[in-house]
Design an enzyme around this catalytic site. Sequence first.
Site, PDB file in Angstrom:
ATOM      1  N   ASP A 199     -60.574  29.267  13.085  1.00  0.00           N
ATOM      2  CA  ASP A 199     -60.815  29.299  11.648  1.00  0.00           C
ATOM      3  C   ASP A 199     -60.757  27.841  11.180  1.00  0.00           C
ATOM      4  O   ASP A 199     -59.683  27.256  11.065  1.00  0.00           O
ATOM      5  CB  ASP A 199     -59.713  30.149  10.999  1.00  0.00           C
ATOM      6  N   THR A 225     -64.657  28.627   5.601  1.00  0.00           N
ATOM      7  CA  THR A 225     -65.064  28.652   4.208  1.00  0.00           C
ATOM      8  C   THR A 225     -66.069  27.515   4.041  1.00  0.00           C
ATOM      9  O   THR A 225     -66.143  26.613   4.876  1.00  0.00           O
ATOM     10  CB  THR A 225     -63.877  28.400   3.257  1.00  0.00           C
ATOM     11  N   LYS A 228     -64.366  23.835   1.132  1.00  0.00           N
ATOM     12  CA  LYS A 228     -63.279  22.859   1.306  1.00  0.00           C
ATOM     13  C   LYS A 228     -63.906  21.514   1.721  1.00  0.00           C
ATOM     14  O   LYS A 228     -64.735  21.010   0.975  1.00  0.00           O
ATOM     15  CB  LYS A 228     -62.242  23.425   2.265  1.00  0.00           C
ATOM     16  N   ARG A 234     -68.123  28.183  -3.189  1.00  0.00           N
ATOM     17  CA  ARG A 234     -67.047  29.058  -2.722  1.00  0.00           C
ATOM     18  C   ARG A 234     -67.665  30.196  -1.927  1.00  0.00           C
ATOM     19  O   ARG A 234     -68.386  31.032  -2.465  1.00  0.00           O
ATOM     20  CB  ARG A 234     -66.303  29.597  -3.939  1.00  0.00           C
TER      21      ARG A 234
HETATM   22  C1  LIG Z   1     -58.706  28.672   2.736  1.00  0.00           C
HETATM   23  C2  LIG Z   1     -58.527  29.352   4.032  1.00  0.00           C
HETATM   24  C3  LIG Z   1     -58.904  30.693   4.220  1.00  0.00           C
HETATM   25  C4  LIG Z   1     -59.234  31.632   3.091  1.00  0.00           C
HETATM   26  O1  LIG Z   1     -60.261  31.389   2.312  1.00  0.00           O
HETATM   27  P1  LIG Z   1     -60.437  32.172   0.921  1.00  0.00           P
HETATM   28  O2  LIG Z   1     -61.830  31.791   0.614  1.00  0.00           O
HETATM   29  O3  LIG Z   1     -59.411  31.642   0.006  1.00  0.00           O
HETATM   30  O4  LIG Z   1     -60.275  33.630   1.202  1.00  0.00           O
HETATM   31  C5  LIG Z   1     -58.815  31.225   5.490  1.00  0.00           C
HETATM   32  N1  LIG Z   1     -58.373  30.501   6.513  1.00  0.00           N
HETATM   33  C6  LIG Z   1     -57.970  29.217   6.366  1.00  0.00           C
HETATM   34  C7  LIG Z   1     -57.459  28.463   7.559  1.00  0.00           C
HETATM   35  C8  LIG Z   1     -58.028  28.613   5.124  1.00  0.00           C
HETATM   36  O5  LIG Z   1     -57.600  27.360   4.990  1.00  0.00           O
END
Ligand SMILES: *Cc1c(COP(=O)(O)O)cnc(C)c1O
Length: 412
Positions: A199, A225, A228, A234
């Site tokens: 992830d 995502t 970020k 988003r």
């Molecule tokens: C931000 C994040 C998510 C979740 O993303 P959302 O869009 O807030 O549901 C999942 N895994 C990691 C490692 C993250 O940093």
Amino acid sequence: MGYENLKRGDKVVYATMLKEIERVNTGLELIPSENFPSEATLEALGSVFNDKYSEGYPGKRYYGGNKFIDVIENLAIERAKKLFGAEHVNVQPYSGSPANMEVYLALMNPGDTFMGMKLDQGGHLTHGHKVSFSGKLFNAVQYGVNKETELLDYDEIRKTALEVRPKMIVCGATAYPREIDFKAFHEIAEEVGAISMADIAHIAGLIVGGVHQSPFPYIDVVTTTTHKTLRGPRGAMIMCKERFAKDIDATVFPGMQGGPHDHVTAAMAVAFGEALKPEFKNYARQIVKNARALAESLMENGFRLVTGGTDNHLILVDLRSKGVTGKEAETALDIAGITVNKNTIPYDPRKPFDPSGIRLGTPTVTTRGMREAEMKQIGKFITAAIDAKDNREKLEEIRQEVKALCQPFPVY
Ligand SMILES: *Cc1c(COP(=O)(O)O)cnc(C)c1O
């Protein structure tokens, strides 16, 4: 941007938006999971692509009229493949948490064992925490970092994997300031017959920019995502080896979701196009340079950093030597116009709602053009604000200095 129609149509939303723009322009957003996408990306988000229903995938839709939606979704997929070198991409997950759920439900059965990183040592809720679906539906075995080094301990993770024989091993983090060795994770997974999943939500932009090891070609399934460090809308996507594609696509739709958010897909295509340009590499490099500069400034000012520094975009500050809690620091910094979040540190003796640390990141300040000199200054502001946590007047003074620092770097 104009927003003429919003101004006429809804005064309350318009006025509140102006206040938010003012807040963002005059303050420092140091939350490492946030960023400021381009205005082109935001325009695509607020476009006609919001309007269609397009359940299904390009060329195989359950609704008519998707000729141009197909162009957009294929474009986002092709650009993502080029950015990451992925075999298969699904851009429809609504956000990071659903994307992870979709992968788990596609490749495991409820009750199966998987391994993920502990929330209080840097993992995400969806990596097996007991309050999340991931810890409720599955038998989640949680690994952490070494107590001495505060680093991932691959020998320890391998030992646990050999013991519990998980169906899947998840790596990736939300509060880990060092590089993750994806190849090592994949080798452990292979040895125990597990699927490897990474992830990369936080570091996707750093991977694209070549300043962090890529999970490809090792890892079987990668989720991220897009909002970020990747600096898009988003949303989220799942990338995988071809042999997992059919199960994952079927779990995203119709398994868990209905119509995809095509306006988000369009904005992803725009942001991925930007990330393919050479300038994006400079941005990614600068994020890391800025994080190092901010880390140095904080250490010079007497803070201890978890792992003693950073390799990526984020810094985890241990506040114990200053006799301040995470919550107190967050509140004082907020008054000074510096937005951070309180965070647990590994083996935190305090409770999660008032932990011993704060988490800082450099993506947004890098996007607005700040460099090492500004980081040094920000380190001083943070120190001064934490030292003056009970002195409202002094915090207001720092607020004015923060404003002055931000003035040449407007976001909107
Ligand atoms: C931000 C994040 C998510 C979740 O993303 P959302 O869009 O807030 O549901 C999942 N895994 C990691 C490692 C993250 O940093």
